[in-house]
Design a protein around this motif. Structure first.
Motif, mmCIF file in Angstrom:
data_model
loop_
_atom_site.group_PDB
_atom_site.id
_atom_site.type_symbol
_atom_site.label_atom_id
_atom_site.label_comp_id
_atom_site.label_asym_id
_atom_site.label_seq_id
_atom_site.Cartn_x
_atom_site.Cartn_y
_atom_site.Cartn_z
ATOM 1 N N LEU A 1 -6.510 14.062 13.963
ATOM 2 C CA LEU A 1 -5.148 13.559 13.759
ATOM 3 C C LEU A 1 -4.281 14.598 13.052
ATOM 4 O O LEU A 1 -3.093 14.736 13.358
ATOM 5 N N TYR A 2 -4.877 15.317 12.114
ATOM 6 C CA TYR A 2 -4.126 16.346 11.384
ATOM 7 C C TYR A 2 -3.689 17.454 12.325
ATOM 8 O O TYR A 2 -2.550 17.912 12.276
ATOM 9 N N ARG A 3 -4.592 17.897 13.188
ATOM 10 C CA ARG A 3 -4.251 18.969 14.133
ATOM 11 C C ARG A 3 -3.168 18.522 15.106
ATOM 12 O O ARG A 3 -2.299 19.304 15.497
ATOM 13 N N LEU B 1 0.821 -1.207 0.000
ATOM 14 C CA LEU B 1 0.000 0.000 0.000
ATOM 15 C C LEU B 1 0.860 1.263 0.000
ATOM 16 O O LEU B 1 0.580 2.212 -0.748
ATOM 17 N N GLU B 2 1.914 1.293 0.845
ATOM 18 C CA GLU B 2 2.768 2.487 0.932
ATOM 19 C C GLU B 2 3.443 2.782 -0.404
ATOM 20 O O GLU B 2 3.573 3.940 -0.807
ATOM 21 N N THR B 3 3.874 1.731 -1.101
ATOM 22 C CA THR B 3 4.534 1.898 -2.396
ATOM 23 C C THR B 3 3.571 2.477 -3.428
ATOM 24 O O THR B 3 3.902 3.427 -4.150
ATOM 25 N N VAL B 4 2.403 1.888 -3.483
ATOM 26 C CA VAL B 4 1.378 2.359 -4.423
ATOM 27 C C VAL B 4 1.048 3.824 -4.178
ATOM 28 O O VAL B 4 0.964 4.628 -5.113
ATOM 29 N N TRP B 5 0.879 4.166 -2.895
ATOM 30 C CA TRP B 5 0.490 5.536 -2.562
ATOM 31 C C TRP B 5 1.600 6.521 -2.899
ATOM 32 O O TRP B 5 1.337 7.627 -3.386
ATOM 33 N N ARG C 1 -3.829 19.042 -0.142
ATOM 34 C CA ARG C 1 -3.181 18.188 -1.133
ATOM 35 C C ARG C 1 -2.987 16.811 -0.508
ATOM 36 O O ARG C 1 -2.844 16.671 0.711
ATOM 37 N N PHE C 2 -2.963 15.788 -1.343
ATOM 38 C CA PHE C 2 -2.745 14.438 -0.827
ATOM 39 C C PHE C 2 -1.412 14.345 -0.088
ATOM 40 O O PHE C 2 -1.288 13.650 0.913
ATOM 41 N N SER C 3 -0.403 15.068 -0.581
ATOM 42 C CA SER C 3 0.910 15.047 0.072
ATOM 43 C C SER C 3 0.851 15.684 1.455
ATOM 44 O O SER C 3 1.544 15.244 2.375
ATOM 45 N N ALA D 1 0.892 14.396 7.495
ATOM 46 C CA ALA D 1 0.278 14.416 8.818
ATOM 47 C C ALA D 1 -0.259 13.052 9.227
ATOM 48 O O ALA D 1 -0.085 12.622 10.372
ATOM 49 N N VAL D 2 -0.909 12.382 8.300
ATOM 50 C CA VAL D 2 -1.513 11.074 8.593
ATOM 51 C C VAL D 2 -1.148 10.124 7.456
ATOM 52 O O VAL D 2 -1.808 10.114 6.413
ATOM 53 N N PRO D 3 -0.096 9.324 7.611
ATOM 54 C CA PRO D 3 0.339 8.416 6.547
ATOM 55 C C PRO D 3 -0.775 7.454 6.125
ATOM 56 O O PRO D 3 -1.664 7.115 6.919
ATOM 57 N N ILE D 4 -0.698 7.010 4.903
ATOM 58 C CA ILE D 4 -1.738 6.150 4.347
ATOM 59 C C ILE D 4 -1.935 4.873 5.171
ATOM 60 O O ILE D 4 -3.054 4.354 5.269
#
Length: 216
Positions: free
Chosen positions: A142-144, A32-36, A107-109, A114-117
């Motif tokens: 989680l973002y905050r 999953l991490e690679t794909v993302w 943005r997705f990045s 902030a919150v990894p996939i």
């Protein structure tokens, strides 16, 4: 709140990103991490964020996966997509994060920092059984936690300016700047003239000053 693109494209966007992750992880067996990361590095992710209809409504999840693989320099897959009755956790992950990106305009990045996939995937239980807005509320929390500083404070620090210096140059009371940085006042509701003065001094756009994740 201003969303990333027209809501009419949201359902298609969620389905597209969901199917892309499901296909690449469960059919093609990529992590999953690679794909993302491949997705984040592609120009497709930027077009997705902006609501490009050719991507959101004109491309299937499998087609999107092939585009991402092509841009990553990976071989084109031979294996066809399978269609399980039950939606996989990866499918839900893509579906949910597409909603969150649309909802916040981040943005997705920025979300990934902030919150990894992988953390998003871990929210599958119990949030896949809840309204997606409850998932968005959890993501905001989680973002905050991961990004406690406001954009104003980050930009001021980057400019190596004190609150007093920024207040003097922008001709704004220092207390007002303190309230924005401490989230005692919502900078998104500031007067246009105030935002313009801050942006001019900090050499940034007004959009960069705005907080995309709502306050608690």
């Amino acid at each position: 709140m201003i969303h990333a693109y027209d809501k009419n494209y949201l359902a298609a966007a969620q389905k597209c990103l969901a199917r892309m992750l499901d296909y690449m992880v469960n059919d093609l067996q990529y992590p999953l991490e690679t794909v993302w990361n491949w997705f984040l590095m592609s120009e497709i992710s930027h077009r997705f964020e902006l609501g490009d209809s050719a991507i959101l409504a004109g491309t299937s999840g499998v087609e999107l996966a092939r585009k991402v693989l092509e841009q990553a320099g990976e071989p084109m897959p031979i294996r066809k997509a399978s269609y399980a009755y039950d939606r996989s956790p990866e499918y839900w992950t893509g579906w949910a994060i597409a909603y969150y990106q649309w909802d916040t305009g981040l943005r997705f990045s920025e979300i990934e920092q902030a919150v990894p996939i992988t953390e998003v995937r871990m929210l599958y239980t119990p949030y896949h059984e809840m309204d997606v807005r409850q998932f968005a509320d959890k993501m905001n929390e989680l973002y905050r936690e991961a990004k406690p500083e406001t954009n104003l404070k980050s930009l001021r620090t980057l400019a190596e300016m004190s609150q007093s210096e920024l207040a003097r140059q922008a001709e704004i009371p220092v207390r007002t700047i303190q309230q924005y940085e401490q989230r005692q006042k919502d900078i998104n509701k500031a007067q246009g003239e105030t935002l313009l003065r801050l942006a001019r001094v900090l050499h940034c756009s007004i959009d960069e000053l705005m907080e995309k994740v709502p306050q608690q």
